[in-house]
Design a protein around this motif. Structure first.
Motif, PDB file in Angstrom:
ATOM      1  N   GLN A   1       0.821  -1.205   0.000  1.00 52.15           N
ATOM      2  CA  GLN A   1       0.000   0.000   0.000  1.00 52.15           C
ATOM      3  C   GLN A   1       0.858   1.260   0.000  1.00 52.15           C
ATOM      4  O   GLN A   1       0.549   2.239  -0.687  1.00 52.15           O
ATOM      5  N   THR A   2       1.981   1.237   0.741  1.00 51.91           N
ATOM      6  CA  THR A   2       2.851   2.416   0.745  1.00 51.91           C
ATOM      7  C   THR A   2       3.624   2.523  -0.565  1.00 51.91           C
ATOM      8  O   THR A   2       3.891   3.627  -1.044  1.00 51.91           O
TER       9      THR A   2
ATOM     10  N   LEU B   1     -11.594  -2.295   5.207  1.00 49.79           N
ATOM     11  CA  LEU B   1     -10.268  -2.470   4.611  1.00 49.79           C
ATOM     12  C   LEU B   1     -10.399  -2.867   3.139  1.00 49.79           C
ATOM     13  O   LEU B   1      -9.759  -2.260   2.264  1.00 49.79           O
ATOM     14  N   VAL B   2     -11.226  -3.864   2.863  1.00 48.22           N
ATOM     15  CA  VAL B   2     -11.414  -4.326   1.483  1.00 48.22           C
ATOM     16  C   VAL B   2     -12.036  -3.227   0.626  1.00 48.22           C
ATOM     17  O   VAL B   2     -11.583  -2.953  -0.494  1.00 48.22           O
ATOM     18  N   GLY B   3     -13.070  -2.574   1.168  1.00 48.50           N
ATOM     19  CA  GLY B   3     -13.732  -1.508   0.403  1.00 48.50           C
ATOM     20  C   GLY B   3     -12.826  -0.326   0.131  1.00 48.50           C
ATOM     21  O   GLY B   3     -12.867   0.276  -0.941  1.00 48.50           O
TER      22      GLY B   3
ATOM     23  N   PHE C   1      -9.741   2.727  -3.796  1.00 50.57           N
ATOM     24  CA  PHE C   1      -8.484   3.272  -4.313  1.00 50.57           C
ATOM     25  C   PHE C   1      -8.242   2.806  -5.744  1.00 50.57           C
ATOM     26  O   PHE C   1      -7.960   3.594  -6.646  1.00 50.57           O
ATOM     27  N   ALA C   2      -8.305   1.480  -5.944  1.00 52.61           N
ATOM     28  CA  ALA C   2      -7.961   0.902  -7.241  1.00 52.61           C
ATOM     29  C   ALA C   2      -8.894   1.397  -8.348  1.00 52.61           C
ATOM     30  O   ALA C   2      -8.439   1.862  -9.400  1.00 52.61           O
ATOM     31  N   LEU C   3     -10.195   1.306  -8.111  1.00 50.47           N
ATOM     32  CA  LEU C   3     -11.161   1.693  -9.142  1.00 50.47           C
ATOM     33  C   LEU C   3     -11.073   3.181  -9.476  1.00 50.47           C
ATOM     34  O   LEU C   3     -11.188   3.591 -10.632  1.00 50.47           O
TER      35      LEU C   3
ATOM     36  N   LEU D   1      -3.126  -1.973  -5.690  1.00 51.24           N
ATOM     37  CA  LEU D   1      -4.161  -1.766  -4.672  1.00 51.24           C
ATOM     38  C   LEU D   1      -5.348  -2.695  -4.896  1.00 51.24           C
ATOM     39  O   LEU D   1      -5.968  -3.174  -3.943  1.00 51.24           O
ATOM     40  N   GLY D   2      -5.663  -2.972  -6.170  1.00 52.78           N
ATOM     41  CA  GLY D   2      -6.732  -3.922  -6.473  1.00 52.78           C
ATOM     42  C   GLY D   2      -6.386  -5.329  -6.005  1.00 52.78           C
ATOM     43  O   GLY D   2      -7.245  -6.065  -5.496  1.00 52.78           O
ATOM     44  N   ILE D   3      -5.133  -5.721  -6.174  1.00 53.35           N
ATOM     45  CA  ILE D   3      -4.674  -7.029  -5.700  1.00 53.35           C
ATOM     46  C   ILE D   3      -4.830  -7.134  -4.185  1.00 53.35           C
ATOM     47  O   ILE D   3      -5.252  -8.169  -3.649  1.00 53.35           O
TER      48      ILE D   3
END
Length: 396
Positions: free
Chosen positions: A220-221, A277-279, A284-286, A373-375
């Protein structure tokens, strides 16, 4: 002060939170505004010197965390933080008027040393309770407010000269330094601590048992810091924003992150942390993928708002989950080691992001960041990480 207490600040967390606010305000002003402008225009040095100085700052911040965390297990928070901030202030003075590039780089590195113990004390002061994420949210709200306000405030003074700007930073730093005298005159660990070697061996075993959290600690960082070297030019070249419009976008995202941090922490304490956390990672990814198709100020502001809300969803929950992995007798070294692992991503990200942009394009950097981030979102969707929290509670 009463407002801060209602937002989740406990009596022990409030003093160090105020110190953290002023420290991050100066760091944001120094790295985000003063250093890039002063080094190139004031000292006549290269942009490469600026990049090396920023890297030196985060390298020293990262690799001194474990040692300073050990000191915090042995000596009082007040003494370690007070001494650390004094060392950092010396680094600030090393930079100003430096005739050589190496002195600027060294000064920025020394400036990073004293910030580490402030963070470790703040994180270790969060109470072990059902409202842990709420307290994390309140803490990170002040961090974001300080970090964001620093560059904005200093920009108004840079027009009046570097001298006034520098002494403004010094004044705020001295204020935070004096506030550190209000910290507890005791170690941050609850029981007598073993030797440094014994603590490190125990933490190494703990890191092995919490392997499922390690991808998040670094990726994430890494993903976020990949965007640092390319975002301003990406906003100008691909989105078509002026620098003032880009400032509006940053303000929109930062404002939403700040006001949503505490509510998100409270909701996650009540509704379950996994889905926040998942959301958050999925958001972020989308949203970063959507950024590759943005071509107007309005759309860019909308993207920034969603990114800010996603950040507010992830940050309190993530640090609350990590806090369950820090043993009571290793609070200082524990947070130091975990923060160092996360800091590796901060050092890798800018180099990786810049390299991808050079080889392919700035859009490629955004896509790779979004993919990482999606992963993470998919990984934590499938992994039942809640057993790590239950294990920690049983050991408490």
């Amino acid at each position: 002060m009463e407002i801060l207490k209602r937002a989740g600040m406990t009596e022990g967390l409030l003093p160090v939170s105020m110190v953290l606010f002023f420290v991050e305000l100066v760091r944001g002003a120094y790295l985000g505004s003063f250093l890039p402008t002063y080094v190139t225009n004031g000292l006549g040095l290269s942009v490469t010197t600026v990049g090396a100085a920023v890297t030196a700052h985060f390298v020293m911040d990262t690799f001194t965390k474990s040692f300073l965390g050990h000191l915090l297990d042995r000596f009082s928070s007040r003494k370690v933080v007070f001494g650390g901030l004094l060392i950092s202030m010396f680094g600030l003075f090393m930079t100003y008027g430096a005739p050589f590039a190496w002195l600027v780089i060294a000064g920025a590195g020394v400036f990073g040393i004293g910030i580490s113990p402030v963070w470790i004390v703040a994180l270790s002061t969060v109470k072990a309770s059902a409202a842990r994420a709420t307290q994390m949210g309140a803490l990170y709200t002040l961090w974001l407010a300080g970090l964001g306000a620093g560059p904005i405030l200093l920009n108004f003074f840079l027009d009046k000269g570097y001298h006034l700007s520098f002494w403004l930073m010094v004044a705020f730093w001295v204020l935070g330094w004096l506030l550190s005298l209000r910290l507890a005159d005791q170690t941050i660990s609850e029981v007598e601590t073993p030797s440094f070697a014994a603590q490190f061996r125990a933490l190494w075993l703990r890191l092995r048992t919490m392997r499922p959290l390690l991808p998040g600690m670094m990726l994430q960082t890494t993903a976020a810091s990949m965007l640092v070297p390319i975002l301003p030019s990406y906003a100008a070249h691909h989105v078509g924003l002026s620098y003032s419009q880009y400032s509006y976008v940053l303000l929109a995202g930062g404002f939403c992150a700040v006001i949503a941090m505490v509510p998100m922490g409270r909701l996650s304490d009540r509704r379950g942390r996994k889905w926040f956390l998942v959301g958050g990672f999925a958001g972020f990814a989308l949203t970063l993928y959507a950024l590759t198709m943005v071509g107007s100020l309005r759309a860019a502001i909308l993207v920034a708002i969603v990114l800010g809300l996603s950040y507010a969803a992830v940050l309190p929950v993530w640090n609350a989950v990590l806090s369950y992995q820090v043993p009571d007798d290793q609070q200082g070294l524990g947070w130091g080691v975990f923060s160092s692992v996360e800091g590796i991503g901060v050092m890798i990200g800018p180099i990786l992001g810049g390299r991808i942009a050079d080889l392919y394009s700035e859009t490629g950097t955004v896509v790779v960041s979004a993919t990482l981030l999606g992963i993470l979102a998919v990984f934590y969707l499938l992994f039942p990480f809640s057993h790590l929290i239950r294990d920690r509670r049983r050991r408490s």
